[in-house]
Scaffold this motif. Structure first.
Motif, PDB file in Angstrom:
ATOM      1  N   UNK A 146       0.832  -1.191   0.000  1.00  0.00           N
ATOM      2  CA  UNK A 146       0.000   0.000   0.000  1.00  0.00           C
ATOM      3  C   UNK A 146       0.876   1.253   0.000  1.00  0.00           C
ATOM      4  N   UNK A 147       0.860   2.028  -1.071  1.00  0.00           N
ATOM      5  CA  UNK A 147       1.636   3.280  -1.089  1.00  0.00           C
ATOM      6  C   UNK A 147       1.142   4.249  -0.020  1.00  0.00           C
ATOM      7  N   UNK A 148       2.085   4.957   0.577  1.00  0.00           N
ATOM      8  CA  UNK A 148       1.753   5.926   1.624  1.00  0.00           C
ATOM      9  C   UNK A 148       1.839   7.347   1.064  1.00  0.00           C
ATOM     10  N   UNK A 149       1.468   8.274   1.892  1.00  0.00           N
ATOM     11  CA  UNK A 149       1.632   9.705   1.609  1.00  0.00           C
ATOM     12  C   UNK A 149       1.006  10.132   0.268  1.00  0.00           C
ATOM     13  N   UNK A 150      -0.306  10.021   0.098  1.00  0.00           N
ATOM     14  CA  UNK A 150      -1.252   9.529   1.106  1.00  0.00           C
ATOM     15  C   UNK A 150      -1.719   8.104   0.790  1.00  0.00           C
ATOM     16  N   UNK A 151      -2.402   7.489   1.765  1.00  0.00           N
ATOM     17  CA  UNK A 151      -3.169   6.272   1.489  1.00  0.00           C
ATOM     18  C   UNK A 151      -4.469   6.724   0.826  1.00  0.00           C
ATOM     19  N   UNK A 152      -4.761   6.180  -0.354  1.00  0.00           N
ATOM     20  CA  UNK A 152      -5.937   6.621  -1.120  1.00  0.00           C
ATOM     21  C   UNK A 152      -7.002   5.527  -1.060  1.00  0.00           C
ATOM     22  N   UNK A 153      -8.206   5.944  -0.732  1.00  0.00           N
ATOM     23  CA  UNK A 153      -9.331   5.005  -0.626  1.00  0.00           C
ATOM     24  C   UNK A 153     -10.371   5.299  -1.696  1.00  0.00           C
ATOM     25  N   UNK A 154     -11.176   4.299  -1.971  1.00  0.00           N
ATOM     26  CA  UNK A 154     -12.371   4.513  -2.805  1.00  0.00           C
ATOM     27  C   UNK A 154     -13.561   3.904  -2.078  1.00  0.00           C
ATOM     28  N   UNK A 155     -14.703   4.554  -2.205  1.00  0.00           N
ATOM     29  CA  UNK A 155     -15.911   4.108  -1.527  1.00  0.00           C
ATOM     30  C   UNK A 155     -16.570   2.964  -2.300  1.00  0.00           C
ATOM     31  N   UNK A 156     -17.008   1.953  -1.563  1.00  0.00           N
ATOM     32  CA  UNK A 156     -17.832   0.888  -2.137  1.00  0.00           C
ATOM     33  C   UNK A 156     -19.251   1.113  -1.630  1.00  0.00           C
ATOM     34  N   UNK A 157     -20.168   1.326  -2.547  1.00  0.00           N
ATOM     35  CA  UNK A 157     -21.534   1.699  -2.170  1.00  0.00           C
ATOM     36  C   UNK A 157     -22.554   0.781  -2.814  1.00  0.00           C
ATOM     37  N   UNK A 158     -23.718   0.760  -2.191  1.00  0.00           N
ATOM     38  CA  UNK A 158     -24.876   0.119  -2.802  1.00  0.00           C
ATOM     39  C   UNK A 158     -25.585   1.200  -3.599  1.00  0.00           C
ATOM     40  N   UNK A 159     -25.648   1.018  -4.916  1.00  0.00           N
ATOM     41  CA  UNK A 159     -26.189   2.039  -5.809  1.00  0.00           C
ATOM     42  C   UNK A 159     -27.625   1.701  -6.186  1.00  0.00           C
ATOM     43  N   UNK A 160     -28.518   2.639  -5.997  1.00  0.00           N
ATOM     44  CA  UNK A 160     -29.912   2.481  -6.397  1.00  0.00           C
ATOM     45  C   UNK A 160     -30.315   3.651  -7.280  1.00  0.00           C
TER      46      UNK A 160
END
Length: 305
Positions: free
Chosen positions: A265-279
């Motif tokens: 996992x690369x640091x500076x920064x740690x990058x996230x993505x949201x997992x969502x329930x899409x309706x």
């Protein structure tokens, strides 16, 4: 004669008509319907008034159905049977005795996240069929928007106000590589390090790629993708074949570990993505789909882990 606009024929009237026609007796028809004789007589009188037709000839000891009544009887029976079928079906849908749930998810979510929830749901509701569409990530919001599925699991793209997102969990972006790769030994891996190498990743327009590229662009970093493919499994296979490193999310960890690959996992920064329930924002979910949605929302803490 009454017109269609001022008719007020009720289901109770039609049931009373069928019972009297079959029993040829008001008292027996009333017992069959669990009503009083006067109630059944009143229902028949109301129906005759609404239709403008005499349905029965009443005599002291004999009651006969009229010709008009005899011609109407089969149609009334069919109409009542159709209504009963609608009522039975709606009850089954409401109580989850039957129905269908259709879900779109990226191949990784479809393979590694959803199956255990599908099993739990199907054990509790064996009459409901679950259709799982395992597709490319960018197909998920399109299928939800088009009404092809009840809901999807993925990342909502920018500029789609017709979709609503209900957060389930988040994934961090990682680098997938063989254990022999030089970056595998770096404990302080940065995105600048990754940007110096050609990488494998999804096509432009993929919601995961767009999320990552936007976060990196804010820091003036651009990744050079030597191979662009649609499916995560293909990316993992290309890494396994020695074609390069891949930028993916932690959702693939179980798969990469099974193949002997490693993730950093690369640091500076740690990058996230949201997992969502899409309706779809303007469509209501059916009772079975609502129940499956509630199941996933109850397990959000498990998904986050």
């Amino acid at each position: 004669m009454p017109t269609i606009s001022n008719m007020n024929v009720s289901l109770r009237q039609l049931r009373a008509f069928i019972a009297v026609a079959e029993e040829r007796h008001f008292t027996r028809a009333a017992e069959k319907l669990s009503l009083s004789q006067s109630s059944v007589s009143a229902l028949i009188h109301e129906l005759e008034s609404n239709l403008g037709l005499k349905l029965f000839d009443r005599h002291t000891r004999l009651m006969q159905i009229t010709q008009a009544g005899a011609e109407l009887l089969p149609m009334v029976k069919k109409a009542v049977a159709d209504i009963d079928s609608v009522l039975d079906s709606s009850a089954e849908l409401r109580t989850l005795g039957r129905g269908r749930v259709s879900i779109a998810a990226s191949s990784i979510q479809a393979a590694l996240m959803l199956p255990r929830f599908i099993r739990e749901f199907c054990v509790g509701h064996p009459g409901v069929k679950v259709d799982l569409h395992d597709v490319a990530e960018d197909e998920v919001p399109r299928m939800v928007s088009a009404g092809e599925v009840d809901f999807g699991i993925g990342t909502i793209p920018e500029g789609q106000p017709d979709l609503a997102a209900h957060r389930l969990s988040s994934d961090a972006f990682v680098i997938v590589m063989p254990p022999s790769h030089p970056l595998a030994r770096r404990r302080d891996l940065t995105w600048e390090d990754v940007a110096r190498l050609p990488v494998i990743g999804p096509h432009r327009g993929n919601p995961i790629r767009d999320c990552l590229d936007a976060a990196l662009a804010a820091r003036g970093i651009t990744l050079a993708r030597v191979h662009e493919v649609f499916l995560p499994l293909t990316m993992v296979g290309m890494v396994d074949a020695g074609l390069g490193i891949a930028v993916m999310s932690t959702a693939v960890t179980r798969l990469t570990s099974a193949l002997g690959l490693i993730t950093v996992m690369p640091q500076d920064p740690v990058i996230h993505r949201e997992i969502s329930l899409l309706t779809h924002a303007d469509r209501s979910l059916s009772p079975p789909a609502q129940s499956f949605r509630d199941l996933l929302m109850r397990h959000r803490s498990d998904l986050a882990k």
